[in-house]
Write a protein that holds these residues in place. Sequence first.
Motif, PDB file in Angstrom:
ATOM      1  N   ILE A  31      30.239  41.051  65.353  1.00 52.35           N
ATOM      2  CA  ILE A  31      29.590  40.813  64.069  1.00 52.35           C
ATOM      3  C   ILE A  31      29.995  41.999  63.209  1.00 52.35           C
ATOM      4  O   ILE A  31      29.534  43.121  63.436  1.00 52.35           O
ATOM      5  N   PHE A  32      30.923  41.752  62.314  1.00 51.39           N
ATOM      6  CA  PHE A  32      31.542  42.803  61.519  1.00 51.39           C
ATOM      7  C   PHE A  32      32.111  43.869  62.459  1.00 51.39           C
ATOM      8  O   PHE A  32      32.902  43.529  63.327  1.00 51.39           O
ATOM      9  N   GLU A  33      31.698  45.124  62.371  1.00 48.29           N
ATOM     10  CA  GLU A  33      32.282  46.189  63.192  1.00 48.29           C
ATOM     11  C   GLU A  33      31.653  46.331  64.575  1.00 48.29           C
ATOM     12  O   GLU A  33      32.142  47.084  65.400  1.00 48.29           O
ATOM     13  N   GLU A  34      30.580  45.622  64.853  1.00 49.44           N
ATOM     14  CA  GLU A  34      29.860  45.733  66.126  1.00 49.44           C
ATOM     15  C   GLU A  34      30.393  44.718  67.141  1.00 49.44           C
ATOM     16  O   GLU A  34      30.448  43.525  66.852  1.00 49.44           O
ATOM     17  N   ALA A  35      30.748  45.192  68.337  1.00 45.32           N
ATOM     18  CA  ALA A  35      31.314  44.328  69.372  1.00 45.32           C
ATOM     19  C   ALA A  35      30.266  43.986  70.428  1.00 45.32           C
ATOM     20  O   ALA A  35      29.442  44.827  70.798  1.00 45.32           O
ATOM     21  N   TYR A  36      30.318  42.733  70.928  1.00 45.76           N
ATOM     22  CA  TYR A  36      29.359  42.244  71.912  1.00 45.76           C
ATOM     23  C   TYR A  36      30.058  41.425  72.985  1.00 45.76           C
ATOM     24  O   TYR A  36      31.030  40.721  72.715  1.00 45.76           O
ATOM     25  N   LEU A  37      29.508  41.487  74.195  1.00 47.11           N
ATOM     26  CA  LEU A  37      29.887  40.618  75.292  1.00 47.11           C
ATOM     27  C   LEU A  37      28.625  39.872  75.686  1.00 47.11           C
ATOM     28  O   LEU A  37      27.576  40.491  75.903  1.00 47.11           O
ATOM     29  N   ILE A  38      28.699  38.560  75.756  1.00 54.72           N
ATOM     30  CA  ILE A  38      27.521  37.742  76.048  1.00 54.72           C
ATOM     31  C   ILE A  38      27.765  36.946  77.317  1.00 54.72           C
ATOM     32  O   ILE A  38      28.786  36.274  77.459  1.00 54.72           O
ATOM     33  N   ASP A  39      26.815  37.044  78.242  1.00 50.78           N
ATOM     34  CA  ASP A  39      26.837  36.274  79.479  1.00 50.78           C
ATOM     35  C   ASP A  39      26.312  34.877  79.149  1.00 50.78           C
ATOM     36  O   ASP A  39      25.167  34.718  78.739  1.00 50.78           O
TER      37      ASP A  39
END
Length: 147
Positions: A31-39
Amino acid sequence: MASLQKPYTTKAVDNNFKILYETNKYVLGHIFEEAYLIDKETNERYELGSMYVDPSCGLIDQDNEWCIIGGSTLIIWTARETTELKVDELYWACKLRQINKNSVQILIDPWSDNSAIWELNIMYKSYFKICEFKNYIDKEYTEQIEW
């Protein structure tokens, strides 16, 4: 960020969530500059970190044991740790590909003076240059670059 709903959907995460890579188990995005990994099974969200400007590429290991997200820096996630790798040589990663169990190749921005292909070992965070990458500079979009 909204709480996750079952079953998993990107809309349940955020309307601005952009998917970079997906496997049967995980979704890697930002989301914009924020990175996420979702299970996808548990809806657990791992906040990987942020970088300058939106990430441009991401990859999840074939066995779902690690992931990497690239752009102005590299962020590497394993079940044990999340590491940010900020090195000048790997600045502006634009494409990633897995070449064996624990190694990836990284394409650095083909229009930059330091455009090259590097190999990175995910577990040891060691890297070396494979070759310069100047022959595709005239391509209009990096999405069209075959390497």
